[in-house]
Design a protein around this motif. Sequence first.
Motif, PDB file in Angstrom:
ATOM      1  N   GLY A 112     -11.363  -7.094  -5.255  1.00  0.00           N
ATOM      2  CA  GLY A 112     -12.660  -7.743  -5.376  1.00  0.00           C
ATOM      3  C   GLY A 112     -12.480  -9.208  -5.693  1.00  0.00           C
ATOM      4  N   MET A 113     -12.413 -10.044  -4.672  1.00  0.00           N
ATOM      5  CA  MET A 113     -12.049 -11.453  -4.861  1.00  0.00           C
ATOM      6  C   MET A 113     -13.224 -12.421  -4.936  1.00  0.00           C
ATOM      7  SD  MET A 113      -8.769 -11.786  -2.361  1.00  0.00           S
ATOM      8  CE  MET A 113      -8.808 -13.559  -2.551  1.00  0.00           C
ATOM      9  N   PHE A 114     -14.411 -11.993  -4.525  1.00  0.00           N
ATOM     10  CA  PHE A 114     -15.573 -12.879  -4.427  1.00  0.00           C
ATOM     11  C   PHE A 114     -15.170 -14.132  -3.644  1.00  0.00           C
ATOM     12  CE2 PHE A 114     -18.724 -15.914  -6.440  1.00  0.00           C
ATOM     13  CZ  PHE A 114     -19.785 -15.495  -5.673  1.00  0.00           C
ATOM     14  N   GLN A 115     -15.158 -15.304  -4.247  1.00  0.00           N
ATOM     15  CA  GLN A 115     -14.810 -16.513  -3.502  1.00  0.00           C
ATOM     16  C   GLN A 115     -13.459 -17.098  -3.897  1.00  0.00           C
ATOM     17  OE1 GLN A 115     -17.789 -19.384  -2.584  1.00  0.00           O
ATOM     18  NE2 GLN A 115     -19.417 -17.871  -2.587  1.00  0.00           N
ATOM     19  N   GLY A 116     -12.665 -16.344  -4.623  1.00  0.00           N
ATOM     20  CA  GLY A 116     -11.290 -16.752  -4.883  1.00  0.00           C
ATOM     21  C   GLY A 116     -11.013 -17.443  -6.198  1.00  0.00           C
ATOM     22  N   GLY A 117     -12.016 -17.706  -6.988  1.00  0.00           N
ATOM     23  CA  GLY A 117     -11.802 -18.421  -8.241  1.00  0.00           C
ATOM     24  C   GLY A 117     -10.933 -17.659  -9.228  1.00  0.00           C
ATOM     25  N   GLY A 134      -4.597 -10.023  -2.704  1.00  0.00           N
ATOM     26  CA  GLY A 134      -6.037  -9.964  -2.906  1.00  0.00           C
ATOM     27  C   GLY A 134      -6.663  -9.060  -1.870  1.00  0.00           C
ATOM     28  N   VAL A 135      -7.553  -8.195  -2.313  1.00  0.00           N
ATOM     29  CA  VAL A 135      -8.242  -7.263  -1.416  1.00  0.00           C
ATOM     30  C   VAL A 135      -9.737  -7.392  -1.634  1.00  0.00           C
ATOM     31  CG1 VAL A 135      -8.493  -4.855  -0.708  1.00  0.00           C
ATOM     32  CG2 VAL A 135      -6.296  -5.653  -1.608  1.00  0.00           C
ATOM     33  N   ASP A 136     -10.477  -7.490  -0.531  1.00  0.00           N
ATOM     34  CA  ASP A 136     -11.931  -7.544  -0.603  1.00  0.00           C
ATOM     35  C   ASP A 136     -12.484  -7.124   0.745  1.00  0.00           C
ATOM     36  OD1 ASP A 136     -13.947  -9.682  -2.588  1.00  0.00           O
ATOM     37  OD2 ASP A 136     -14.692  -8.258  -1.119  1.00  0.00           O
ATOM     38  N   MET A 137     -13.746  -6.729   0.747  1.00  0.00           N
ATOM     39  CA  MET A 137     -14.413  -6.409   2.010  1.00  0.00           C
ATOM     40  C   MET A 137     -14.431  -7.629   2.921  1.00  0.00           C
ATOM     41  SD  MET A 137     -15.354  -3.292   2.364  1.00  0.00           S
ATOM     42  CE  MET A 137     -16.563  -3.472   3.660  1.00  0.00           C
ATOM     43  N   ILE A 158      -6.022  -9.173   2.104  1.00  0.00           N
ATOM     44  CA  ILE A 158      -6.317  -8.017   2.942  1.00  0.00           C
ATOM     45  C   ILE A 158      -7.813  -7.747   2.906  1.00  0.00           C
ATOM     46  CG2 ILE A 158      -5.870  -5.551   3.283  1.00  0.00           C
ATOM     47  CD1 ILE A 158      -3.195  -6.044   1.728  1.00  0.00           C
ATOM     48  N   GLU A 159      -8.408  -7.639   4.098  1.00  0.00           N
ATOM     49  CA  GLU A 159      -9.827  -7.310   4.183  1.00  0.00           C
ATOM     50  C   GLU A 159     -10.008  -5.821   4.413  1.00  0.00           C
ATOM     51  OE1 GLU A 159     -12.098  -9.557   7.013  1.00  0.00           O
ATOM     52  OE2 GLU A 159     -12.144 -11.291   5.696  1.00  0.00           O
ATOM     53  N   GLY A 160     -10.909  -5.223   3.646  1.00  0.00           N
ATOM     54  CA  GLY A 160     -11.235  -3.825   3.838  1.00  0.00           C
ATOM     55  C   GLY A 160     -11.668  -3.181   2.539  1.00  0.00           C
ATOM     56  N   LYS A 161     -12.003  -1.912   2.642  1.00  0.00           N
ATOM     57  CA  LYS A 161     -12.436  -1.141   1.477  1.00  0.00           C
ATOM     58  C   LYS A 161     -11.215  -0.725   0.668  1.00  0.00           C
ATOM     59  CE  LYS A 161     -16.569   0.783   3.580  1.00  0.00           C
ATOM     60  NZ  LYS A 161     -17.285   2.017   3.933  1.00  0.00           N
ATOM     61  N   THR A 162     -11.287  -0.916  -0.613  1.00  0.00           N
ATOM     62  CA  THR A 162     -10.148  -0.584  -1.469  1.00  0.00           C
ATOM     63  C   THR A 162      -9.887   0.912  -1.535  1.00  0.00           C
ATOM     64  OG1 THR A 162     -11.583  -0.591  -3.415  1.00  0.00           O
ATOM     65  CG2 THR A 162     -10.420  -2.635  -2.904  1.00  0.00           C
ATOM     66  N   CYS A 163     -10.849   1.727  -1.141  1.00  0.00           N
ATOM     67  CA  CYS A 163     -10.655   3.182  -1.154  1.00  0.00           C
ATOM     68  C   CYS A 163     -10.091   3.692   0.180  1.00  0.00           C
ATOM     69  CB  CYS A 163     -11.966   3.892  -1.476  1.00  0.00           C
ATOM     70  SG  CYS A 163     -13.283   3.524  -0.309  1.00  0.00           S
ATOM     71  N   LYS A 165      -7.296   4.416   2.842  1.00  0.00           N
ATOM     72  CA  LYS A 165      -5.848   4.650   2.811  1.00  0.00           C
ATOM     73  C   LYS A 165      -5.090   3.569   3.590  1.00  0.00           C
ATOM     74  CE  LYS A 165      -2.108   7.857   3.379  1.00  0.00           C
ATOM     75  NZ  LYS A 165      -1.162   6.831   3.142  1.00  0.00           N
ATOM     76  N   ARG A 166      -5.656   3.093   4.692  1.00  0.00           N
ATOM     77  CA  ARG A 166      -4.983   2.040   5.477  1.00  0.00           C
ATOM     78  C   ARG A 166      -4.823   0.757   4.662  1.00  0.00           C
ATOM     79  NH1 ARG A 166      -8.989   2.475  10.379  1.00  0.00           N
ATOM     80  NH2 ARG A 166     -10.248   2.615   8.543  1.00  0.00           N
ATOM     81  N   ILE A 167      -5.805   0.469   3.827  1.00  0.00           N
ATOM     82  CA  ILE A 167      -5.720  -0.719   2.970  1.00  0.00           C
ATOM     83  C   ILE A 167      -4.647  -0.509   1.910  1.00  0.00           C
ATOM     84  CG2 ILE A 167      -6.992  -2.197   1.368  1.00  0.00           C
ATOM     85  CD1 ILE A 167      -7.793  -2.373   4.416  1.00  0.00           C
ATOM     86  N   LEU A 168      -4.600   0.671   1.327  1.00  0.00           N
ATOM     87  CA  LEU A 168      -3.547   0.996   0.357  1.00  0.00           C
ATOM     88  C   LEU A 168      -2.167   0.862   1.000  1.00  0.00           C
ATOM     89  CD1 LEU A 168      -2.640   1.999  -2.416  1.00  0.00           C
ATOM     90  CD2 LEU A 168      -2.992   4.337  -1.590  1.00  0.00           C
ATOM     91  N   ASP A 169      -2.039   1.310   2.238  1.00  0.00           N
ATOM     92  CA  ASP A 169      -0.769   1.173   2.957  1.00  0.00           C
ATOM     93  C   ASP A 169      -0.397  -0.297   3.155  1.00  0.00           C
ATOM     94  OD1 ASP A 169      -0.565   3.932   3.092  1.00  0.00           O
ATOM     95  OD2 ASP A 169      -1.324   4.058   5.156  1.00  0.00           O
ATOM     96  N   LYS A 170      -1.387  -1.132   3.450  1.00  0.00           N
ATOM     97  CA  LYS A 170      -1.130  -2.566   3.618  1.00  0.00           C
ATOM     98  C   LYS A 170      -0.680  -3.204   2.301  1.00  0.00           C
ATOM     99  CE  LYS A 170      -4.219  -3.401   7.517  1.00  0.00           C
ATOM    100  NZ  LYS A 170      -5.383  -4.165   8.005  1.00  0.00           N
ATOM    101  N   VAL A 171      -1.289  -2.790   1.205  1.00  0.00           N
ATOM    102  CA  VAL A 171      -0.890  -3.304  -0.106  1.00  0.00           C
ATOM    103  C   VAL A 171       0.542  -2.876  -0.407  1.00  0.00           C
ATOM    104  CG1 VAL A 171      -1.310  -3.160  -2.598  1.00  0.00           C
ATOM    105  CG2 VAL A 171      -3.232  -3.456  -1.027  1.00  0.00           C
TER     106      VAL A 171
END
Length: 186
Positions: A112-117, A134-137, A158-163, A165-171
Amino acid sequence: MIDGPMSETKFMGGVLPEPVRNLFRAVVPHNLRVKANAKLFPHPQNMARALSFLAHPAERRRRRAELRRCETPGDYFAFATTYMKHQQWRQEILGFLNFAKDFKPVRICELGMFQGGTNLMLTHALPTVEQIIGVDMFVRNTTQLKYYAKPNQRQTYIEGKTCDKRILDKVSKALHGEKVDLLFID
């Protein structure tokens, strides 16, 4: 954006001149404009921020020099508030940064990065950080985050839903078999 969520007159924040937009509308069929719009310019506001940031080299250098003068978590909070935006309460994030500093994290993941601050605060107020993921939609302001990064830091966004599995694999892939020292969930 052309035939998308924003009107044609506001394509990329109005960067393209009217004759170019008119030519594009005249030459490219409507259904192709919609498809091209979604693929080429999925986040026009982010692109407009990046272009604006890149278009002002003197201001970029001034801000980088200001960031280098920051010394305390409070200084980084003020910088991030002014230039990157975040959704943190000052007292909470400063307490967290001071607490986390004692653990000397090397690898950080922020969900959940919002705008990166907050991402900027984590990478600069914690001097031992070598890798940030950093992961965020919708990941925003990566141009600025990469510009402000310390030379020894690896960044993965990484863009996507944190839930998902493909995003978890990317992390996991970005960590190269290592474990996260600090997981910041926003």
